[in-house]
Design a protein around this motif. Structure first.
Motif, PDB file in Angstrom:
ATOM      1  N   GLU A 181       3.041  15.857   9.224  1.00  0.00           N
ATOM      2  CA  GLU A 181       2.826  15.094   7.992  1.00  0.00           C
ATOM      3  C   GLU A 181       3.293  13.652   8.162  1.00  0.00           C
ATOM      4  N   GLU A 182       2.493  12.735   7.664  1.00  0.00           N
ATOM      5  CA  GLU A 182       2.911  11.335   7.633  1.00  0.00           C
ATOM      6  C   GLU A 182       4.024  11.136   6.619  1.00  0.00           C
ATOM      7  N   ARG A 183       5.057  10.410   6.996  1.00  0.00           N
ATOM      8  CA  ARG A 183       6.154  10.133   6.068  1.00  0.00           C
ATOM      9  C   ARG A 183       6.436   8.635   6.072  1.00  0.00           C
ATOM     10  N   ASN A 184       6.568   8.065   4.897  1.00  0.00           N
ATOM     11  CA  ASN A 184       6.972   6.663   4.789  1.00  0.00           C
ATOM     12  C   ASN A 184       8.485   6.588   4.764  1.00  0.00           C
ATOM     13  N   VAL A 185       9.042   5.940   5.758  1.00  0.00           N
ATOM     14  CA  VAL A 185      10.497   5.812   5.854  1.00  0.00           C
ATOM     15  C   VAL A 185      10.883   4.397   5.471  1.00  0.00           C
ATOM     16  N   ARG A 186      11.712   4.290   4.476  1.00  0.00           N
ATOM     17  CA  ARG A 186      12.206   2.971   4.121  1.00  0.00           C
ATOM     18  C   ARG A 186      13.492   2.700   4.903  1.00  0.00           C
ATOM     19  N   ALA A 187      13.559   1.540   5.544  1.00  0.00           N
ATOM     20  CA  ALA A 187      14.766   1.134   6.269  1.00  0.00           C
ATOM     21  C   ALA A 187      15.238  -0.159   5.613  1.00  0.00           C
ATOM     22  N   ARG A 188      16.213  -0.015   4.734  1.00  0.00           N
ATOM     23  CA  ARG A 188      16.597  -1.154   3.886  1.00  0.00           C
ATOM     24  C   ARG A 188      17.137  -2.337   4.675  1.00  0.00           C
ATOM     25  N   LYS A 189      17.809  -2.033   5.790  1.00  0.00           N
ATOM     26  CA  LYS A 189      18.361  -3.130   6.593  1.00  0.00           C
ATOM     27  C   LYS A 189      17.474  -3.480   7.789  1.00  0.00           C
ATOM     28  N   GLY A 190      16.795  -2.484   8.315  1.00  0.00           N
ATOM     29  CA  GLY A 190      15.904  -2.810   9.422  1.00  0.00           C
ATOM     30  C   GLY A 190      15.570  -1.641  10.319  1.00  0.00           C
ATOM     31  N   VAL A 191      14.613  -1.899  11.185  1.00  0.00           N
ATOM     32  CA  VAL A 191      14.162  -0.917  12.173  1.00  0.00           C
ATOM     33  C   VAL A 191      14.523  -1.448  13.559  1.00  0.00           C
ATOM     34  N   ILE A 192      15.105  -0.571  14.390  1.00  0.00           N
ATOM     35  CA  ILE A 192      15.389  -0.946  15.780  1.00  0.00           C
ATOM     36  C   ILE A 192      14.467  -0.144  16.690  1.00  0.00           C
ATOM     37  N   VAL A 248      22.063  -5.235  12.691  1.00  0.00           N
ATOM     38  CA  VAL A 248      21.250  -4.733  11.590  1.00  0.00           C
ATOM     39  C   VAL A 248      22.142  -4.157  10.492  1.00  0.00           C
ATOM     40  N   ALA A 249      23.254  -3.540  10.893  1.00  0.00           N
ATOM     41  CA  ALA A 249      24.147  -2.946   9.888  1.00  0.00           C
ATOM     42  C   ALA A 249      24.737  -4.014   8.978  1.00  0.00           C
ATOM     43  N   ASN A 250      24.894  -5.212   9.515  1.00  0.00           N
ATOM     44  CA  ASN A 250      25.490  -6.288   8.733  1.00  0.00           C
ATOM     45  C   ASN A 250      24.458  -7.109   7.957  1.00  0.00           C
ATOM     46  N   ARG A 251      23.204  -6.703   8.068  1.00  0.00           N
ATOM     47  CA  ARG A 251      22.166  -7.431   7.354  1.00  0.00           C
ATOM     48  C   ARG A 251      22.128  -6.963   5.894  1.00  0.00           C
ATOM     49  N   GLU A 252      21.786  -7.887   5.015  1.00  0.00           N
ATOM     50  CA  GLU A 252      21.615  -7.499   3.611  1.00  0.00           C
ATOM     51  C   GLU A 252      20.394  -6.613   3.478  1.00  0.00           C
ATOM     52  N   CYS A 253      20.460  -5.686   2.567  1.00  0.00           N
ATOM     53  CA  CYS A 253      19.301  -4.829   2.341  1.00  0.00           C
ATOM     54  C   CYS A 253      18.145  -5.670   1.819  1.00  0.00           C
ATOM     55  N   ASN A 280       0.814  -1.217   0.000  1.00  0.00           N
ATOM     56  CA  ASN A 280       0.000   0.000   0.000  1.00  0.00           C
ATOM     57  C   ASN A 280       0.853   1.274   0.000  1.00  0.00           C
ATOM     58  N   VAL A 281       2.150   1.105   0.054  1.00  0.00           N
ATOM     59  CA  VAL A 281       3.046   2.267   0.050  1.00  0.00           C
ATOM     60  C   VAL A 281       3.352   2.619  -1.406  1.00  0.00           C
ATOM     61  N   THR A 282       2.975   3.818  -1.787  1.00  0.00           N
ATOM     62  CA  THR A 282       3.186   4.206  -3.193  1.00  0.00           C
ATOM     63  C   THR A 282       4.513   4.916  -3.393  1.00  0.00           C
ATOM     64  N   HIS A 283       5.005   5.578  -2.370  1.00  0.00           N
ATOM     65  CA  HIS A 283       6.378   6.097  -2.478  1.00  0.00           C
ATOM     66  C   HIS A 283       7.000   6.262  -1.097  1.00  0.00           C
ATOM     67  N   TRP A 284       8.314   6.291  -1.088  1.00  0.00           N
ATOM     68  CA  TRP A 284       9.067   6.473   0.151  1.00  0.00           C
ATOM     69  C   TRP A 284       9.453   7.953   0.278  1.00  0.00           C
ATOM     70  N   ASP A 285       9.183   8.525   1.432  1.00  0.00           N
ATOM     71  CA  ASP A 285       9.557   9.928   1.654  1.00  0.00           C
ATOM     72  C   ASP A 285      11.011  10.053   2.085  1.00  0.00           C
ATOM     73  N   LEU A 286      11.515   8.973   2.639  1.00  0.00           N
ATOM     74  CA  LEU A 286      12.856   9.019   3.212  1.00  0.00           C
ATOM     75  C   LEU A 286      13.400   7.598   3.156  1.00  0.00           C
ATOM     76  N   GLU A 287      14.679   7.495   2.784  1.00  0.00           N
ATOM     77  CA  GLU A 287      15.273   6.153   2.717  1.00  0.00           C
ATOM     78  C   GLU A 287      16.553   6.112   3.545  1.00  0.00           C
ATOM     79  N   THR A 288      16.717   5.035   4.267  1.00  0.00           N
ATOM     80  CA  THR A 288      17.912   4.857   5.077  1.00  0.00           C
ATOM     81  C   THR A 288      18.203   3.357   5.156  1.00  0.00           C
ATOM     82  N   ASP A 289      19.352   3.013   5.722  1.00  0.00           N
ATOM     83  CA  ASP A 289      19.608   1.590   5.960  1.00  0.00           C
ATOM     84  C   ASP A 289      18.938   1.148   7.260  1.00  0.00           C
TER      85      ASP A 289
END
Lengths: 498, 498
Positions: free
Chosen positions: A226-237, A487-492, A17-26
């Motif tokens: 504002e709601e922002r979709n944050v992508r965390a490529r490796k994970g959320v802690i 998490v830093a060592n996890r694959e995206c 349901n996420v159409t775009h990411w407002d912010l991307e991080t690992d």
């Protein structure tokens, strides 16, 4: 942005349901207290792009409100332990913590912590933490000087002293009084800021973003309304603290007797991290357990006294840690808990807000004043005195350092729960995690992309009965670090939809 | 049929991954014990199409293994209570149950149950349950005759008797011995079979089918080795029992001291329903609580004795219900729990497997044999005897019916946990539900289409400290009925994808 009707922490947004990411991080970290700070430092040092979201206007969390004592030892001892003449072993520390946590002990976490806490000490020193090579020798709930090392748990009391060689493991920063918390968070914050970590304050974490199988790919936050979709490529802690400030969660999950009258923590301890984790299937464990305490010392002279219940019977050795005392007080039946002490040993405990329930030149007088059975109280005191004179406590094995007959005149301090006396508390239940910080489902599967540390997780300290000062900050900072590295060592991850 | 990698109870199948329904019904019920049977009957009587899935080859569940006593009263009394001369009031029953459940009480459920349990009695009678207008007056863990009414909880013991007028509320079916369980399940099964309810035996429920917002639309079952998607247009009711037969869940959620050495229940009590509910966001509460008991009576003559702990101190009134005794035993420190009784009052308790720890013509002899402090034991017995002679128990308020001095010769029964003595148990924690059976999320929202009853839910009985026989079967059968009616009256859901 989403077809989901209503956003709540317990209802993840589905990634399709996420159409775009407002912010991307690992790595996205929720909460900038002790756990979040340490996770951020380690994740950044491992090369990951890190973003920390903090609901308040500054870092600190509940770590900043604590004394920031850290419980450390084993492996031959920290630099301070060695300088003070203690040669701590990993086995003694392990045996002590296992016995202290008892029925609820997480053996893997305890083992890992005991094997690595000397390294953790060195890491904290590298971060700028200053610890004097000195020992604070009084019985107190914290070091009142800038001395470092002190006993902060039940190490020297029965039954623990028979199970593991006692050693002081509380490490207090080189600062006078109860100011370690701000100092520790200042230096951890500076370490975060000196790395390329993005920190967003005044940001509320709304919910996780997960796929159909609950693998986590990011989170939804609210920035400037504002709601922002944050992508965390490796994970959320999730490092968002416990739920001591959420009355509804307390009412639902914690038996009333485990909820004291003064919550310890910051206003953000509303359980958001715990709710978000459960929303993607994270298992919650020991949600009814709290640290709850009766800070009946200082003054240490009160330890020469005896605690009696409504039946005028003793019920535990009085040389234990203050939270263990509360833990056992709460098991007593009837209404009435009193600390009886010789008048000369009595000084008002500064943290307790307790009243003198009665005084007496004789046990009869005292019993009458506080409303206890005279015969029973007389026997309890006589039995105790008779053995204390011989440096023995056959019933409860109080250490002989605190044994002496209680001579008249007597004073009795009212420690009855509900009488107005302070029983501070914070929550110990939370997400079940592996030692790596990976959050586990009810089926004990790892939830991909989700980590937790600090009081959002159920960590090493799980019961007031075996708590020692420094265990929660120790657990939060150490396992925050471990989660950050992990998490830093996890694959995206790649969302299936992309 | 699905793109989902692995099916597990905690990982729901998403409805948008369901390509076709193998079976369609209004109401799907998981588990054919007391709760499931009653839910099926009511749902069918409300006009719904009902399908029951049972993992074993026959109905019964853990209800069939119980005595099937049902705890009922209030509203002036059941037909049996009235015939036996008891005029029970809803307020007395409510006050008693609230006090008994104490810190953990669910006021809404208790209120609803107390207001409706006389109706529930009449309903059970309409289903064919036979209850004699007679009372069983002995202190026993169950009726050994075909008499109906008996005290099954702590109604007559301190502090409850001061808080609510005591009344017997345990209703035992007209059958001799411990055979009520099969009888109740036989008659409920016949009622299910006489309605147009589809029952599928030997069927394992695999997981729920839910949409992105966790609304439940059905479940996946395994029939003859094949996965089947079952659509439940109105809802799914989880009546799959507790988790007393799942060692991993016990280890994770229940403190060791609350796990006895004999699980009560059927092999299907593996927590599947609880896991399925959590998988769609259902909140689990009080997962560490169990019914755990020490069936130290019959013979009732043992109630004339006193229980002492390792310190040779009494710790609770001995006229309480057997599970309350276990609950307080488990709070004692040190190793050693003994029931001390006059030799003539001693008879071997048939359900306990306990050894005589010692005997003695004098307290000194007895104390030496069992290894307790002589002075303390002498004082405990003397203090008790001196007051018992005056029909008083100032320390613990045991009812005068059970007070008399304990004269030599003495016998002591070893009831120490871990000594081999039986501590049977079953689990009390589970899904948080409204009184309607609707399952609640961590955010306290209703999960559309999901219901739970019996020990899959956290119901009225939540602590061994306040348990009474018949509370669990009463809760399971009554709230099973409520859930059945509730779901039958729900509008059929339409999956968003259709």
């Amino acid at each position: 942005m989403s077809t989901t009707a209503k956003l709540s922490p317990t209802r993840p947004r589905r990634v399709h349901n996420v159409t775009h990411w407002d912010l991307e991080t690992d790595v996205a970290i929720v909460g900038f207290g002790g756990a979040g700070a340490c996770a951020a430092i380690e994740a950044a040092d491992a090369g990951a792009k890190v973003c920390v979201f903090e609901v308040s206007a500054a870092s600190g969390g509940s770590t900043a409100l604590s004394s920031a004592e850290v419980y450390m030892g084993g492996s031959g001892g920290t630099r301070v332990q060695k300088a003070c003449g203690y040669e701590d072993t990993t086995e003694d520390m392990f045996n002590f913590l296992m016995a202290a946590q008892g029925d609820l002990a997480d053996e893997e976490k305890i083992r890992m912590y005991c094997e690595n806490s000397v390294d953790h000490f060195d890491w904290l020193v590298r971060m700028g933490a200053k610890y004097k090579n000195s020992e604070y020798k009084k019985r107190n709930i914290m070091a009142r000087t800038d001395d470092c090392l002190l006993y902060t748990g039940n190490e020297k009391s029965h039954p623990f002293r028979e199970l593991a060689k006692p050693c002081p493991r509380g490490h207090n920063l080189e600062i006078e009084g109860d100011n370690g918390g701000p100092m520790l968070m200042d230096l951890l914050t500076r370490n975060v800021e000196s790395r390329s970590v993005r920190v967003e304050y005044n940001v509320r974490a709304l919910t996780l973003i997960a796929d159909d199988d609950n693998a986590v790919h990011g989170l939804v936050v609210r920035i400037d309304g504002e709601e922002r979709n944050v992508r965390a490529r490796k994970g959320v802690i999730l490092c968002a603290g416990g739920f001591g400030m959420n009355p509804k969660m307390l009412e639902r999950h914690v038996p009333k007797h485990n909820i004291g009258n003064v919550p310890i923590g910051n206003p953000g301890d509303t359980g958001t991290g715990i709710l978000m984790g459960q929303g993607v299937g994270g298992a919650l464990i020991h949600m009814g357990e709290t640290f709850i305490t009766l800070p009946f010392y200082p003054p240490e002279s009160l330890t020469f006294g005896i605690f009696v219940n409504a039946q005028a019977q003793r019920f535990i050795n009085e040389d234990i840690y203050h939270a263990r005392m509360a833990h056992h007080i709460l098991k007593q039946v009837g209404q009435g808990i009193y600390l009886i002490v010789n008048h000369d040993d009595y000084k008002r405990p500064p943290f307790l807000n307790a009243d003198i329930a009665g005084t007496g030149e004789t046990i009869e007088e005292l019993a009458q004043e506080i409303g206890l059975d005279v015969d029973m109280l007389r026997h309890t005191v006589d039995f105790y005195n008779q053995h204390a004179a011989k440096n023995e406590d056959p019933a409860f094995h109080k250490h002989e350092a605190w044994l002496k007959p209680i001579e008249p005149p007597y004073a009795a301090l009212d420690c009855t729960p509900g009488s107005g006396v302070l029983y501070p508390f914070f929550t110990l239940g939370g997400l079940d995690t592996l030692p790596t910080g990976e959050v586990l489902s009810m089926g004990k599967d790892v939830i991909p992309g989700l980590y937790a540390a600090g009081r959002t997780a159920c960590g090493i300290p799980r019961t007031a009965g075996g708590y020692g000062s420094g265990m929660s900050v120790g657990d939060a900072t150490y396992f925050g670090r471990v989660a950050g590295k992990q998490v830093a060592n996890r694959e995206c991850a790649k969302p299936a939809q992309e």
